[in-house]
Scaffold this motif. Structure first.
Motif, PDB file in Angstrom:
ATOM      1  N   ARG A 105      32.638  42.444  32.653  1.00 34.19           N
ATOM      2  CA  ARG A 105      32.886  43.605  31.801  1.00 34.19           C
ATOM      3  C   ARG A 105      31.664  44.503  31.717  1.00 34.19           C
TER       4      ARG A 105
ATOM      5  N   ARG B 211      38.732  39.677  33.360  1.00 35.23           N
ATOM      6  CA  ARG B 211      38.822  40.595  32.214  1.00 35.23           C
ATOM      7  C   ARG B 211      37.991  40.121  31.029  1.00 35.23           C
TER       8      ARG B 211
ATOM      9  N   ALA C 137      42.519  37.359  37.438  1.00 32.33           N
ATOM     10  CA  ALA C 137      42.405  38.653  36.752  1.00 32.33           C
ATOM     11  C   ALA C 137      42.099  38.459  35.270  1.00 32.33           C
TER      12      ALA C 137
END
Length: 96
Positions: free
Chosen positions: A76, A70, A66
């Motif tokens: 993103r 991120r 995770a």
């Protein structure tokens, strides 16, 4: 029917490499298990140390993935995956 939102342009792997390199850590920790945790004692919460070590590495893998997702610029931006085999002399084919 509405048209799909176009994806951001692909981001080359060399720009994503430092973050994706962190995904090697769980594999290395699993490979080191026989060296680091090759014993039954001490028991932690009543289970042998090797089993506790493997459970701990497994539990830490999800948050690590995770974290990498991120901070990965392609994730993103919602960019499509960069696969060099998809390019054909600079002409890209849309399969959708």
């Amino acid at each position: 029917m509405t048209e799909p939102i176009p994806a951001a342009p692909a981001i080359p792997l060399r720009r994503r490499g430092p973050m994706l390199g962190l995904l090697v850590i769980p594999g290395v920790l699993y490979c080191l298990a026989p060296v680091i945790a090759d014993r039954i004692e001490p028991r932690i919460f009543g289970i042998p140390f090797l089993i506790f070590y493997l459970l701990a590495v497994t539990a830490l893998t999800g948050p690590l993935v995770a974290l990498v997702a991120r901070f990965d610029p392609a994730y993103r931006a919602g960019a499509e995956e960069f696969v060099p085999a998809d390019e054909n002399d600079g002409v890209r084919e849309d399969l959708s």
